[in-house]
Structures are given as structure tokens and as C-alpha cells.
Write a protein that holds these residues in place. Structure first.
Motif, PDB file in Angstrom:
ATOM      1  N   VAL A 132       1.124  -1.082   0.184  1.00  0.00           N
ATOM      2  CA  VAL A 132       0.005  -0.430  -0.006  1.00  0.00           C
ATOM      3  C   VAL A 132       0.570   1.394  -0.492  1.00  0.00           C
ATOM      4  N   GLN A 133      -0.007   2.491  -0.622  1.00  0.00           N
ATOM      5  CA  GLN A 133       0.786   3.582  -0.418  1.00  0.00           C
ATOM      6  C   GLN A 133       0.680   4.096   0.821  1.00  0.00           C
ATOM      7  N   ASP A 134       2.008   4.393   1.440  1.00  0.00           N
ATOM      8  CA  ASP A 134       2.603   4.493   2.959  1.00  0.00           C
ATOM      9  C   ASP A 134       1.712   6.009   3.296  1.00  0.00           C
ATOM     10  N   SER A 135       1.610   7.141   2.384  1.00  0.00           N
ATOM     11  CA  SER A 135       0.721   8.573   2.094  1.00  0.00           C
ATOM     12  C   SER A 135       0.071   8.399   2.402  1.00  0.00           C
ATOM     13  N   GLY A 136      -0.844   7.611   1.344  1.00  0.00           N
ATOM     14  CA  GLY A 136      -1.994   7.915   0.867  1.00  0.00           C
ATOM     15  C   GLY A 136      -3.590   6.477   2.345  1.00  0.00           C
ATOM     16  N   PHE A 137      -2.225   5.463   2.416  1.00  0.00           N
ATOM     17  CA  PHE A 137      -3.260   4.656   3.958  1.00  0.00           C
ATOM     18  C   PHE A 137      -2.996   5.909   5.220  1.00  0.00           C
ATOM     19  N   ALA A 138      -1.830   6.136   5.535  1.00  0.00           N
ATOM     20  CA  ALA A 138      -2.018   7.041   6.999  1.00  0.00           C
ATOM     21  C   ALA A 138      -3.455   7.858   6.879  1.00  0.00           C
ATOM     22  N   ALA A 139      -2.758   8.455   5.538  1.00  0.00           N
ATOM     23  CA  ALA A 139      -4.328   9.476   4.816  1.00  0.00           C
ATOM     24  C   ALA A 139      -5.770   9.040   5.143  1.00  0.00           C
ATOM     25  N   GLY A 140      -5.848   7.975   5.120  1.00  0.00           N
ATOM     26  CA  GLY A 140      -7.627   7.241   5.695  1.00  0.00           C
ATOM     27  C   GLY A 140      -7.560   7.080   7.053  1.00  0.00           C
ATOM     28  N   VAL A 141      -6.457   6.617   7.352  1.00  0.00           N
ATOM     29  CA  VAL A 141      -6.618   6.445   9.063  1.00  0.00           C
ATOM     30  C   VAL A 141      -7.132   7.858   9.723  1.00  0.00           C
ATOM     31  N   LEU A 142      -5.658   8.903   8.939  1.00  0.00           N
ATOM     32  CA  LEU A 142      -5.953   9.841   9.272  1.00  0.00           C
ATOM     33  C   LEU A 142      -7.434  10.505   9.271  1.00  0.00           C
ATOM     34  N   ASN A 143      -7.936  10.351   8.357  1.00  0.00           N
ATOM     35  CA  ASN A 143      -9.394  11.002   7.814  1.00  0.00           C
ATOM     36  C   ASN A 143     -10.812  10.351   8.525  1.00  0.00           C
ATOM     37  N   GLY A 144     -10.216   9.560   9.096  1.00  0.00           N
ATOM     38  CA  GLY A 144     -11.345   8.986   9.426  1.00  0.00           C
ATOM     39  C   GLY A 144     -11.935   7.523   8.655  1.00  0.00           C
ATOM     40  N   ILE A 145     -11.463   7.516   7.653  1.00  0.00           N
ATOM     41  CA  ILE A 145     -11.823   6.150   6.397  1.00  0.00           C
ATOM     42  C   ILE A 145     -11.611   5.313   6.229  1.00  0.00           C
ATOM     43  N   LEU A 146     -10.447   4.445   7.267  1.00  0.00           N
ATOM     44  CA  LEU A 146     -10.200   3.400   7.321  1.00  0.00           C
ATOM     45  C   LEU A 146     -10.141   3.001   9.109  1.00  0.00           C
ATOM     46  N   ASN A 147     -10.601   2.026   9.293  1.00  0.00           N
ATOM     47  CA  ASN A 147     -10.626   1.622  10.765  1.00  0.00           C
ATOM     48  C   ASN A 147      -9.293   0.142  10.494  1.00  0.00           C
ATOM     49  N   PRO A 148      -8.825   0.751  12.004  1.00  0.00           N
ATOM     50  CA  PRO A 148      -7.349   0.548  12.415  1.00  0.00           C
ATOM     51  C   PRO A 148      -7.613  -1.102  13.297  1.00  0.00           C
ATOM     52  N   PHE A 149      -8.822  -0.540  14.078  1.00  0.00           N
ATOM     53  CA  PHE A 149      -9.238  -2.170  14.697  1.00  0.00           C
ATOM     54  C   PHE A 149     -10.337  -3.083  14.520  1.00  0.00           C
ATOM     55  N   GLY A 150     -10.541  -3.141  13.207  1.00  0.00           N
ATOM     56  CA  GLY A 150     -11.912  -4.131  12.693  1.00  0.00           C
ATOM     57  C   GLY A 150     -11.706  -4.134  11.435  1.00  0.00           C
ATOM     58  N   LEU A 151     -12.965  -4.589  10.399  1.00  0.00           N
ATOM     59  CA  LEU A 151     -12.714  -4.889   8.696  1.00  0.00           C
ATOM     60  C   LEU A 151     -13.317  -3.671   8.808  1.00  0.00           C
ATOM     61  N   GLN A 152     -13.223  -2.948   7.669  1.00  0.00           N
ATOM     62  CA  GLN A 152     -13.737  -2.169   6.880  1.00  0.00           C
ATOM     63  C   GLN A 152     -14.539  -1.912   6.460  1.00  0.00           C
ATOM     64  N   ASN A 153     -15.674  -1.132   6.144  1.00  0.00           N
ATOM     65  CA  ASN A 153     -17.621  -0.721   5.687  1.00  0.00           C
ATOM     66  C   ASN A 153     -16.347  -0.948   3.686  1.00  0.00           C
ATOM     67  N   SER A 154     -17.893  -0.236   3.567  1.00  0.00           N
ATOM     68  CA  SER A 154     -17.767  -0.583   2.057  1.00  0.00           C
ATOM     69  C   SER A 154     -16.432   0.150   1.649  1.00  0.00           C
ATOM     70  N   ALA A 155     -16.746   1.532   2.360  1.00  0.00           N
ATOM     71  CA  ALA A 155     -16.078   3.169   2.263  1.00  0.00           C
ATOM     72  C   ALA A 155     -14.779   2.467   2.394  1.00  0.00           C
ATOM     73  N   GLY A 156     -14.234   1.414   3.553  1.00  0.00           N
ATOM     74  CA  GLY A 156     -12.947   1.528   3.748  1.00  0.00           C
ATOM     75  C   GLY A 156     -12.318   0.809   2.622  1.00  0.00           C
ATOM     76  N   LYS A 157     -13.193  -0.176   2.316  1.00  0.00           N
ATOM     77  CA  LYS A 157     -12.860  -1.455   1.322  1.00  0.00           C
ATOM     78  C   LYS A 157     -12.306  -0.886  -0.152  1.00  0.00           C
ATOM     79  N   ALA A 158     -12.684   0.253  -0.606  1.00  0.00           N
ATOM     80  CA  ALA A 158     -12.578   0.890  -1.334  1.00  0.00           C
ATOM     81  C   ALA A 158     -11.412   1.513  -1.674  1.00  0.00           C
ATOM     82  N   TYR A 159     -11.137   2.382  -0.466  1.00  0.00           N
ATOM     83  CA  TYR A 159     -10.155   3.143  -0.004  1.00  0.00           C
ATOM     84  C   TYR A 159      -9.303   2.537   0.345  1.00  0.00           C
ATOM     85  N   LEU A 160      -9.107   1.487   0.128  1.00  0.00           N
ATOM     86  CA  LEU A 160      -8.029   0.590   1.203  1.00  0.00           C
ATOM     87  C   LEU A 160      -7.542  -0.106  -0.735  1.00  0.00           C
ATOM     88  N   GLU A 161      -8.386  -0.649  -1.902  1.00  0.00           N
ATOM     89  CA  GLU A 161      -7.460  -0.644  -2.283  1.00  0.00           C
ATOM     90  C   GLU A 161      -7.299   0.429  -3.647  1.00  0.00           C
TER      91      GLU A 161
END
Length: 877
Positions: free
Chosen positions: A421-450
Motif C-alpha cells: 500500500v501507499q504509505d502516505s495515502g494509507f496514513a491519510a485514510g486513518v487520519l481522515n477517519g475512512i480506515l478502521n485500524p481496529f476492525g474490518l472495513q466497511n464498503s468505503a474503507g474497502k474501496a479506499y484500501l483498494e
């Protein structure tokens, strides 16, 4: 197998082999040939060199399917770097491109010279230090010659530990189709091979010949979960707990309250992938569960040779094309130093469903997280080699000459194919509340991860060697003991290496170990002259004297002599000895590589912020404790060549007519060894190496400075032993038994000039063990149409690395593999072979080593496949 038992078997079965007297009686009818380690043609029985010759017929019947496997049966070859080392990279944590390496005497693959038909091959481009054995066209081979002696006086650089010469067939008449398969009893690791060999013309009869070989080999992946001994890095009863602090669900650290934790800890983390074994309520990732033991591998080789006679001269053209593809998997990408603000729905206690956690300040949390949903990291490696040789040999004015022009190219590339994964983009997803670091991703999180998936070619390299060589020999005068012969020769060689890093890819993936890699290149010219004398001072005493002078335009000049003596006091006894100096020039990358920041192989503690695993004020436990740290590596233009002295003395004795015993004592001393100070040495002796620990302005760790340098000395000695016997003209068939073994008495080295010597024999030192004793045994029976071979490959145990718990004593047990095969010549054109590899289904012995990604065993010295059926069929047309 008990040592006394197999020795008894040897002596009870050995009753045969023609005596030296019988051999020499027919020497007038024998052809003089060029023997490895000499430029003067002579009878093989006249050589003073300690040689091991492995015929193609032998390794095909043992089910050995790669050049690496063949060389593992050579006892003096101590280590065994192959496809398994692709998983997690080399000693510098960098990808290997699937490279397989030979390592005579345990001095390192860079001090073993590998030749094909007596000439060099371009080294693997990633380190430019050693040949990739995957390039060798095994189906085209006639034999493998191993010179167990230093030979810089003949061949120049790299020939310190010895020389391995892969020799192909010279001509073929007709066509042969071959199919092979290795089918393990358990799932994973299946192999298949097919090749066609075809040729026309016969050099002696027709004055010309042409032949070609096309060889294909494929091996399926073997995952850690397909073998019980490798399926976890947590075996508390054996003192093994090799895990990562970057896990799923993620661990957090509150820099204000100094609180650590994991919301998944109370429910058991995410067993079995992550476990509640961390301190401070954190989890640890059992990353071993998501790696390969052996990667998927595909090899294709094409070899062709055309030869034409012109009177007393013979011209030849030889071409090799080889390709090696490797697909390897490791655990999903660890991501550290992520910031989770209070505004994120996944901040503990907010609307995202993550349970509230005690002692949180409300300030951003520092999170370490391994996104399992990104998938395993996958690297596709592809290596490709091409080699063209035009040669001419013959007789001119009494001189037997041989010359050639060769051009060899070796390329390799690595492609991120999944999981990264792109480190900076991944970190931004956590910072912006899109990615859940403590559980499985919702549809928005899965799309962002891709969307932040990182794919593409990350690096490629090319090494090129162009060389012209010419040598000639002749008999000068006749002495009382025979003809005095002389050889003269010269070589001009140009080497060029280019290593290219795609910074757009590499710079975005810290989990790759390549984020700090930079492009690099270099070239140099080498000129050399050499001479050799064969002096029969008496009828039964022959002296070989050789000298080579090399001139490198980047590291200077060096001259290396060698003297060998052969004395045959009786028809059944031959004594031999030699003394020589040798050298290895630093590679282009060792001198020129720019500094790059890469991860350590081992999980380590920062010695300032987390000594002995105890966090200090200002520490971030998720960064400083029990994690891979960073080291700053690169070239050093001040490197000087490694220099060596080699001495050997031995005897070949025939105590009975058909029994031959050879014993050789050898000793090698090396100084100015080129390498990096081992990472465990640096972190284990912080006060000595304090200045190497570089810090950021805020005091956080940046990297440990560990450039190439001339280290201290290496001293090793031991004994090679071989016994060979045959029975002939028996009513029930003929038997032959052969044992080749190497016993290492001493191996010690310094990690710095004038430093303490570290003992390595029978114990895992910084990077690997040196085996006290290693042997290969084979018993073969032959009749008119049937033959069978029982073989054993054995190596002694050693004291384990014991990095996990310095109090726990652990010894790695000895390891042996038995193979059994039978061959039936159904007709003149059809031959069938069937056998069992690893007859007793022996698992690799347990070890707690931490130098490789695979855990519970060591992939460098063992075969994880288990018992397997070996099938082979060949048809001649």
C-alpha cells in the motif's frame, strides 16, 4: 544414521576399483585433457588438485532437479541459499531475485568461482558478487567438477574457497525426450520438468556437430501452513516466540498518558493470526502463518552449441538463454506511526463501534496496524541470462592453444503484484477517519484500501561481462621424470552493472525494505596475464607452479602464485599438496552503491529508548520495542580486496584392489573480509558501536550506520575424506559405494580488525552455523538392464541461535535425507526411473533462528518438502 554404523557398512561392502597401476598401464592410449585448476592438458590421474566430479547420470538418478540441489550434495559446500531465501530477502533484508548461490568452505558465495565450460558467467545483478545457479542448464550437463582448493593463480578473483565448473555435453547425435516429476506425499511443492535434447553430426567422423537443449522446470509454492513444523512462530515449549508488534487489530499508544493497548485484546486479538501476548494489553502478529516456505518458481533454459573442424583447428559457437520466474508471498504490510485523531469514528468509544479504552487523553493516538484485508504481499521476480561464446582452439607451431570471446548478460526485476500500500495515502485514510485500524472495513474503507494499493515494477538491474581470453601450452624439454610443460595466457574483461529503482513505487512502501533504495551503477576493466609450469622433477614427482597478475582499473593490482606437488611413491599411493594466495576484488556495488535506509532482518529493541525491551521516557513502544529497526547501508570507495592464503596436503591410497581412499587437509586464512557488521552484533554491543546509531533531531531512531567495510580475518581448516569402491563382473550385478565428506576443525572470524575471534563451527554465530561434518553417501547396483541407487545426505547438529531467550539452551539436531531410486532400461531407446526422495519423511530439525522469515526451521540448509515420489522417463529417437 549412527556414525559407527555407516562406517562399518562402508568397510563391509567395499571390495573394488582399478588400482593406480592398472590405470597408468593404459595411459598411452588415454587422451590428455584440460583439468579444472590447470591450463596444461594432462591425464586426469596426473592432477595434484583435490577434485570432486559429479556426473549427470548420478544426480538424475538421485532425483536432483536443480543446480542448487546438486551442489548441496557436495560436502564442502556449506550453505545453501536458494528460492526459500526469496521470502523476506537476503541478509540485508533486500529481495534476492530468487538467486541460488554456492558457498564452498562457508566463506560466502562471493568467494566461490562458478564457471560454465571453463569460462565466467555474469554475476547476479543485485549484488554483483556471485553467479545465480538458476542460470545453469542442468539438462545440458555432462558433469560438474568441483576444485576444493584456492585457484586465483589460474582464474583470478573469487576463487578463494574453490571453483565449480559446470561442463555441458560437447556433442549429441539423435534426439532425447525427458519428462520428470516430483510429487510430495503432502500438499505443496510439486515439481515437473520436461526437456528435449537433439543434435546432428559427429565432430571426429564428420568434422562438425550441432546440438541444442530446451529445458523447462516448474515448482509449485509450498506455504508455511502446509507443513506442521513451519506453521507458526510461537512455540513456547521450545523457546520460540517470533512475532511482530504490528498487528491486526492495531495496537495503539497514547503519547500523553503513555498508555498502550489494543481493543481486540480482551477477546483474544485475532487468533491464530494475532495473539494476546504483548505487554501493556497489546497484541502480537504471528506473521509466519502468512508466508511461503518455498515460492512458486518457473525456469526455462535454452542451450545450443555448434562446432566445426578446420584442419588442426576447431571453432565453436555456444549460446545460453535462461529465465527464472519466482512468485513469493509474505504477511500483509505492517504500517507504523499512524495518527488516529479524536474526530475519527474509529477512535475508541466513538460511533464506529470500537469499544472505549481506559486512560486515553483524547489526543491523537499513535497506531501500528497490519491491514489483513490488503492481502499478502506478493513480489514477482524475474531473472534472465544470455551468454554467447565464440571460441577457437587447435595446434600452431607445437603450441596447443585455446581462445575465446564471450559476452554474458544477467538481468533481474521485481514487481509488486499485491498487498503493498501507499504509505502516505494509507496514513491519510486513518487520519481522515475512512480506515478502521481496529476492525474490518466497511464498503468505503474497502474501496479506499483498494485505491491506495501499490503495484508495479519497483526495481530492475543488469550485469554485463565481456571477456577475451587466450592461453597456449606446450612441452618444452624432456627431463628425467618426463616432459617439462608450460602454459601462458592472458585475459581482458569488462564488467558493467546497473541497478535501477523506481522511486515512485519504492519510496511509497516502507514495508518493502526498499523505501530507501537508490539507483546505482558502475563499470571497470580488468587485464590479466598468467603462466604455469608442470615440472616432472623425478619420474614419480611432478611440481605445478603458477602465477597470475591482475590489474583492476578501480582497485589496483595483485599478483598471486600457487605451487602444487604430486608424488607417487608406489602404484597404490599418491601424495599431493599445494600452497597459494588468492584475492577477491570488491564488487562494483560494494564500492559504489549509494546509501539506502532499509529494515533489519530481526525484530530488535532500540538500545536507548527501549533497552532490553523496557520503554524509557520519550519512547514509543510501538516503534522502539521488539520491532524491525532501520539500518543505513551502502558502498565504500575505500574498500580494498580481500586476500587469502590456502594450504592443502593429502593422499590418495588404494589399500585393496578396487578400493580408493582420498584424504586432504586444507587450511584457509582470509584477511580484510568485506561485509557489514552483523545487525545482532551492532545491537548487542551498543556501547562499542554507539556512534553508529543515528538519531533524528527529536531523539527518535533514524538508522544504524552499517556500510560495507573491510572487517577482520577468517581462519578455517578441516579435512575432506572420500572412499570409493566397486565390485565388478558379479553374477548378480555390480555394486559401487561412494562417500564424500568434509570435517571442519576450525572456523573463526572477526567482525572488525584486531577484534575478538568468534567461533562458528557447530554453533550459530551471527548469521549461520558452520557444520562440523557433512557427507554424501551413495550405494549403486547395476545389472544389464536394471540399476538402483540409495543415497544419504547428512550434516551434524549445532548450538542454536538462542536469540529468543539467552537462558534457554537449544541444540539443533543433525539432519539427514535418504533417497532411493531404481532405473530400468526397457530398450535401447526407453529408460524409466522411479524413486522416493526423503525416504523416511524427515522433517527439518527445529531451530529458533531469526535470520529468515521462515520460523521453526532453517530454509537455507533443509528441504521442507517431505517425502516425495520421483518419476523420470527418457526416450531416444
Amino acid at each position: 544414521m549412527n556414525f559407527r554404523v555407516w562406517v562399518f557398512c562402508v568397510w563391509s561392502l567395499l571390495v573394488a576399483r582399478p588400482s593406480v597401476a592398472q590405470v597408468t598401464a593404459g595411459e598411452e592410449d588415454m587422451v590428455r585433457v584440460e583439468v579444472i585448476g590447470s591450463s596444461i592438458k594432462r591425464l586426469v590421474s596426473e592432477s595434484s588438485q583435490p577434485l570432486t566430479v559429479f556426473k549427470a547420470e548420478e544426480f538424475t538418478k538421485q532425483g536432483l532437479t536443480t543446480a542448487r540441489e546438486v551442489l548441496d550434495r557436495i560436502p564442502s559446500n556449506q550453505t545453501n541459499m536458494g528460492a526459500g531465501n526469496t521470502i523476506g530477502g537476503n541478509a540485508s533484508s533486500l529481495p534476492t531475485g530468487g538467486q541460488a548461490v554456492a558457498d564452498l568452505r562457508g566463506l560466502g558465495g562471493d568467494k566461490t568461482l562458478v564457471l560454465l565450460n571453463g569460462r565466467r558467467i555474469a554475476n547476479h545483478p543485485y549484488d554483483s558478487a556471485s553467479v545465480d545457479l538458476n542460470l545453469i542448464p542442468i539438462a545440458a550437463l555432462e558433469r560438474v567438477e568441483v576444485l576444493r582448493d584456492g585457484a586465483s593463480a589460474i582464474y583470478g578473483t573469487d576463487a578463494i574457497g574453490g571453483v565449480i565448473n559446470f561442463i555441458t555435453r560437447r556433442s549429441v547425435r539423435g534426439t532425447t525426450l525427458v519428462a520428470e516429476s516430483v510429487i510430495p506425499k503432502k500438499s505443496g511443492g510439486k515439481e515437473k520438468r520436461a526437456n528435449i535434447i537433439s543434435g546432428i553430426g559427429e565432430l571426429d567422423a564428420d568434422g562438425w556437430s550441432v546440438f541444442g537443449v530446451l529445458d523447462y522446470h516448474n515448482e509449485d509454492a509450498l506455504t508455511s501452513q502446509q507443513r506442521e513444523f513451519s506453521n507458526t512462530g510461537v512455540r513456547n515449549n521450545l523457546g520460540l516466540s517470533r512475532t511482530s508488534g504490528v498487528t491486526f487489530p492495531g495496537n495503539y499508544f497514547d503519547p500523553v498518558t503513555k498508555t498502550t493497548g489494543n481493543p481486540g485484546y480482551p477477546s483474544g486479538c485475532n487468533a491464530p493470526f494475532s495473539l494476546p501476548i504483548g505487554s501493556g494489553g497489546t497484541c502480537r502478529q504471528d506473521y509466519t502463518r502468512q508466508i511461503d516456505d518455498l515460492p512458486e518458481q518457473e525456469q526455462l533454459a535454452l542451450f545450443g552449441r555448434a562446432t566445426k573442424k578446420f584442419g588442426d583447428h576447431t571453432a565453436s559457437l555456444e549460446y545460453l538463454h535462461s529465465r527464472n520466474k519466482v512468485i513469493s508471498h509474505t504477511a500483509p504490510p505492517p504500517q507504523i506511526a499512524l495518527f488516529l485523531p479524536k474526530t475519527s469514528p474509529y477512535y475508541p468509544g466513538n460511533s464506529g463501534g470500537v469499544p472505549a479504552q481506559p486512560n486515553l487523553s483524547g489526543e491523537p493516538l499513535n497506531v501500528s496496524w497490519r491491514p489483513l484485508e490488503a492481502g499478502q504481499r506478493q513480489i514477482n521476480s524475474e531473472g534472465e541470462g544470455d551468454r554467447l561464446v565464440a571460441a577457437l582452439e587447435g595446434l600452431v607451431a607445437g603450441w596447443d592453444y585455446k581462445g575465446g570471446l564471450s559476452h554474458s548478460i544477467n538481468k533481474s526485476e521485481e514487481v509488486f503484484a499485491g498487498g503493498y500500500v501507499q504509505d502516505s495515502g494509507f496514513a491519510a485514510g486513518v487520519l481522515n477517519g475512512i480506515l478502521n485500524p481496529f476492525g474490518l472495513q466497511n464498503s468505503a474503507g474497502k474501496a479506499y484500501l483498494e485505491s491506495v494499493a501499490l503495484r508495479g515494477k519497483v526495481q530492475d538491474a543488469k550485469a554485463t561481462t565481456t571477456a577475451f581470453d587466450l592461453k597456449a601450452s606446450r612441452e618444452l624439454i624432456r627431463l628425467s621424470g618426463g616432459p617439462l610443460a608450460m602454459a601462458l595466457g592472458a585475459e581482458i574483461r569488462h564488467e558493467k552493472s546497473d541497478f535501477n529503482v523506481n522511486r515512485d513505487i519504492a519510496g511509497q512502501a516502507g514495508s518493502s525494505g526498499l523505501s530507501g533504495s537508490l539507483s546505482k551503477n558502475g563499470s571497470r576493466n580488468i587485464k590479466a596475464v598468467f603462466g604455469e609450469l608442470s615440472i616432472p622433477v623425478m619420474k614419480k614427482v611432478d611440481v605445478q607452479a603458477a602465477m597470475r597478475y591482475d590489474d583492476y582499473d578501480d582497485v589496483g593490482r595483485t599478483a598471486n602464485p600457487k605451487v602444487g606437488v604430486r608424488w607417487q611413491p608406489s602404484p597404490r599411493i599418491m601424495l599431493r599438496g599445494s600452497a597459494s594466495t588468492g584475492f577477491r576484488a570488491p564488487t562494483l556495488f560494494e564500492r559504489n552503491a549509494p546509501q539506502s535506509r532499509n529494515e533489519t532482518n530481526n525484530s530488535l529493541n532500540d538500545p536507548i529508548l527501549c533497552p532490553s525491551g523496557v520503554p524509557q521516557p520519550g519512547a514509543n513502544p510501538l516503534r522502539d520495542c521488539g520491532l524491525q529497526q532501520f539500518k543505513l547501508q551502502g558502498g565504500n570507495p575505500d574498500l580494498t580486496p580481500e586476500k587469502s592464503k590456502t594450504f592443502s596436503v593429502g593422499a590418495v591410497i588404494e589399500p585393496a584392489s578396487n578400493l580408493t581412499v582420498a584424504i586432504d587437509y586444507w587450511a584457509i586464512s582470509l584477511k580484510d573480509k568485506i561485509g557489514n557488521v552483523p545487525e545482532l552484533t551492532l545491537f548487542g554491543n551498543f556501547e562499542r558501536y554507539r556512534a553508529r546509531f543515528l538519531r533524528n533531531p527529536d531523539g527518535s531512531p533514524f538508522a544504524v550506520l552499517d556500510l560495507y567495510e573491510n572487517l577482520g580475518k577468517v581462519r578455517t581448516n578441516g579435512v575432506d575424506l572420500s572412499l570409493t569402491g566397486t565390485t565388478r563382473h558379479m553374477d548378480y550385478g555390480d555394486f559401487s559405494l561412494k562417500i564424500d565428506g568434509t570435517w571442519v576443525h576450525k572456523y573463526e572470524y572477526q567482525n572488525e580488525r584486531d577484534g575478538d575471534y568468534i567461533q562458528n563451527v557447530g554453533r550459530y554465530a551471527d548469521l549461520f552455523p558452520i557444520f562440523r561434518w557433512k557427507h554424501n553417501l551413495s550405494l549403486t547396483w547395476r545389472s544389464t538392464t536394471w540399476s538402483a541407487t540409495l543415497s544419504q545426505n547428512f550434516r551434524t547438529g549445532y548450538v542454536d541461535q538462542n536469540q529468543v531467550d539467552p537462558i534457554l539452551f537449544n541444540r539443533v539436531s543433525s539432519y539427514q535425507l535418504w533417497n532411493l531410486s531404481g532405473t530400468y532400461a526397457a530398450s535401447k531407446s526407453l529408460t524409466l526411473t522411479a524413486g522416493i526422495k526423503n525416504l523416511f519423511d524427515r522433517d527439518p530439525p527445529f531451530t529458533n533462528q531469526g535470520s529468515t522469515f521462515q520460523q521453526g526451521y532453517d530454509p537455507r540448509f533443509t528441504d521442507p518438502g517431505g517425502r516425495a515420489l520421483y518419476l523420470r522417463g527418457s526416450v531416444d529417437f
